[in-house]
Write a protein that holds these residues in place. Structure first.
Motif, mmCIF file in Angstrom:
data_model
loop_
_atom_site.group_PDB
_atom_site.id
_atom_site.type_symbol
_atom_site.label_atom_id
_atom_site.label_comp_id
_atom_site.label_asym_id
_atom_site.label_seq_id
_atom_site.Cartn_x
_atom_site.Cartn_y
_atom_site.Cartn_z
ATOM 1 N N LEU A 152 -5.179 30.364 -10.807
ATOM 2 C CA LEU A 152 -4.922 30.548 -12.229
ATOM 3 C C LEU A 152 -4.772 32.028 -12.575
ATOM 4 N N GLN A 153 -5.642 32.871 -12.037
ATOM 5 C CA GLN A 153 -5.559 34.304 -12.321
ATOM 6 C C GLN A 153 -4.260 34.909 -11.782
ATOM 7 N N THR A 154 -3.809 34.437 -10.629
ATOM 8 C CA THR A 154 -2.545 34.917 -10.077
ATOM 9 C C THR A 154 -1.391 34.549 -11.006
ATOM 10 N N ARG A 155 -1.395 33.316 -11.476
ATOM 11 C CA ARG A 155 -0.348 32.878 -12.411
ATOM 12 C C ARG A 155 -0.380 33.704 -13.693
ATOM 13 N N LEU A 156 -1.583 33.981 -14.179
ATOM 14 C CA LEU A 156 -1.714 34.782 -15.396
ATOM 15 C C LEU A 156 -1.228 36.210 -15.160
ATOM 16 N N ASP A 157 -1.571 36.793 -14.013
ATOM 17 C CA ASP A 157 -1.099 38.143 -13.690
ATOM 18 C C ASP A 157 0.422 38.201 -13.656
ATOM 19 N N ILE A 158 1.041 37.207 -13.048
ATOM 20 C CA ILE A 158 2.502 37.171 -12.961
ATOM 21 C C ILE A 158 3.110 37.035 -14.352
ATOM 22 N N ALA A 159 2.564 36.124 -15.153
ATOM 23 C CA ALA A 159 3.094 35.915 -16.506
ATOM 24 C C ALA A 159 2.920 37.170 -17.352
ATOM 25 N N THR A 160 1.789 37.831 -17.224
ATOM 26 C CA THR A 160 1.523 39.040 -18.007
ATOM 27 C C THR A 160 2.466 40.161 -17.600
ATOM 28 N N GLU A 161 2.657 40.335 -16.307
ATOM 29 C CA GLU A 161 3.557 41.403 -15.850
ATOM 30 C C GLU A 161 5.002 41.103 -16.248
ATOM 31 N N LEU A 162 5.394 39.850 -16.138
ATOM 32 C CA LEU A 162 6.761 39.499 -16.535
ATOM 33 C C LEU A 162 6.963 39.775 -18.018
ATOM 34 N N ASP A 163 5.953 39.436 -18.820
ATOM 35 C CA ASP A 163 6.037 39.669 -20.262
ATOM 36 C C ASP A 163 6.171 41.157 -20.563
ATOM 37 N N ALA A 164 5.476 41.987 -19.800
ATOM 38 C CA ALA A 164 5.490 43.433 -20.029
ATOM 39 C C ALA A 164 6.778 44.092 -19.538
ATOM 40 N N THR A 165 7.469 43.448 -18.599
ATOM 41 C CA THR A 165 8.638 44.090 -17.993
ATOM 42 C C THR A 165 9.938 43.358 -18.287
ATOM 43 N N ARG A 166 9.968 42.494 -19.273
ATOM 44 C CA ARG A 166 11.212 41.780 -19.580
ATOM 45 C C ARG A 166 12.365 42.761 -19.622
ATOM 46 N N PRO A 167 13.527 42.507 -19.191
ATOM 47 C CA PRO A 167 14.088 41.256 -18.702
ATOM 48 C C PRO A 167 14.008 41.093 -17.184
ATOM 49 N N THR A 168 13.011 41.663 -16.537
ATOM 50 C CA THR A 168 12.855 41.523 -15.101
ATOM 51 C C THR A 168 12.745 40.050 -14.727
ATOM 52 N N SER A 169 13.233 39.713 -13.559
ATOM 53 C CA SER A 169 13.145 38.324 -13.111
ATOM 54 C C SER A 169 11.804 38.077 -12.440
ATOM 55 N N ILE A 170 11.425 36.832 -12.364
ATOM 56 C CA ILE A 170 10.180 36.441 -11.709
ATOM 57 C C ILE A 170 10.181 36.871 -10.248
ATOM 58 N N VAL A 171 11.340 36.838 -9.612
ATOM 59 C CA VAL A 171 11.440 37.223 -8.198
ATOM 60 C C VAL A 171 11.047 38.682 -8.019
ATOM 61 N N SER A 172 11.529 39.559 -8.887
ATOM 62 C CA SER A 172 11.203 40.977 -8.737
ATOM 63 C C SER A 172 9.723 41.253 -9.029
ATOM 64 N N VAL A 173 9.131 40.504 -9.945
ATOM 65 C CA VAL A 173 7.701 40.675 -10.235
ATOM 66 C C VAL A 173 6.873 40.296 -9.020
ATOM 67 N N VAL A 174 7.170 39.152 -8.424
ATOM 68 C CA VAL A 174 6.411 38.690 -7.262
ATOM 69 C C VAL A 174 6.671 39.600 -6.067
ATOM 70 N N ALA A 175 7.923 39.988 -5.856
ATOM 71 C CA ALA A 175 8.276 40.836 -4.713
ATOM 72 C C ALA A 175 7.579 42.190 -4.791
ATOM 73 N N SER A 176 7.369 42.697 -5.986
ATOM 74 C CA SER A 176 6.713 44.003 -6.113
ATOM 75 C C SER A 176 5.256 43.963 -5.674
ATOM 76 N N HIS A 177 4.695 42.772 -5.560
ATOM 77 C CA HIS A 177 3.294 42.625 -5.145
ATOM 78 C C HIS A 177 3.162 41.980 -3.775
ATOM 79 N N ALA A 178 4.258 41.887 -3.043
ATOM 80 C CA ALA A 178 4.222 41.217 -1.744
ATOM 81 C C ALA A 178 3.355 41.974 -0.738
ATOM 82 N N ALA A 179 3.419 43.285 -0.747
ATOM 83 C CA ALA A 179 2.597 44.090 0.153
ATOM 84 C C ALA A 179 1.334 44.498 -0.586
ATOM 85 N N PRO A 180 0.184 44.392 0.067
ATOM 86 C CA PRO A 180 -1.058 44.781 -0.602
ATOM 87 C C PRO A 180 -1.063 46.271 -0.933
#
Length: 165
Positions: A49-77
């Motif tokens: 749930l927290q991961t989903r919330l983090d993704i949704a929050t970051e997407l909201d802050a960086t619109r019009p970024t796509s979900i793919v770019s949000v997730v990809a930016s966090h792929a490496a620790p």
């Protein structure tokens, strides 16, 4: 398999009805083991749930970024990450946790967040935040009972130490 919330409520009631100092030690151990399994499931659900919330929050802050770019930016620790937690949870418990999440906050919309308008995204974030509060409350209840069970076990071990033969 019973709903995770039902399992947790039954376990909490069972522990609350006990007279800990009169309960056989094997029953205490068994209840502790069941409680630990439930806590692992709840912790897994909370992390998801927290991961989903983090993704949704970051997407909201960086619109019009796509979900793919949000997730990809966090792929490496991050090199600043303080710790990495491995979660091993039995398949049945994982399914139970995912089912509980669906009941708690609705379906997983993470894959299509970039298709939501601002109002829909805000509603999804609000459901996730409320779900996180609910799950955190459950974890606190589980931890309180687990602490009580563990404390009673420690008390008994101190009163009747087991010696190696």
């Amino acid at each position: 398999m019973a709903d995770l919330r039902v399992q947790i409520n039954q376990w909490l009631e069972e522990v609350d009805e006990l007279n800990l100092d009169k309960t056989p030690i094997e029953s205490l151990r068994s209840l502790r083991d069941v409680g630990r399994r439930l806590e692992n499931s709840v912790s897994y659900a909370r992390r998801v749930l927290q991961t989903r919330l983090d993704i949704a929050t970051e997407l909201d802050a960086t619109r019009p970024t796509s979900i793919v770019s949000v997730v990809a930016s966090h792929a490496a620790p991050s090199p600043l990450a303080e710790r990495h937690v491995e979660v091993e949870i039995p398949e049945d418990d994982m399914v139970s946790a995912e089912t509980y999440l669906r009941l708690l906050v609705g379906g997983d919309r993470t894959h299509s967040l970039d298709l939501l308008d601002e109002s829909q995204l805000a509603g999804y974030q609000a459901r996730l935040q409320e779900g996180e509060r609910t799950i955190s409350g459950l974890r606190r209840q589980l931890h309180q009972r687990l602490d009580a069970l563990g404390g009673e076990l420690v008390r008994r071990y101190q009163q009747h130490p087991v010696t190696d033969v």
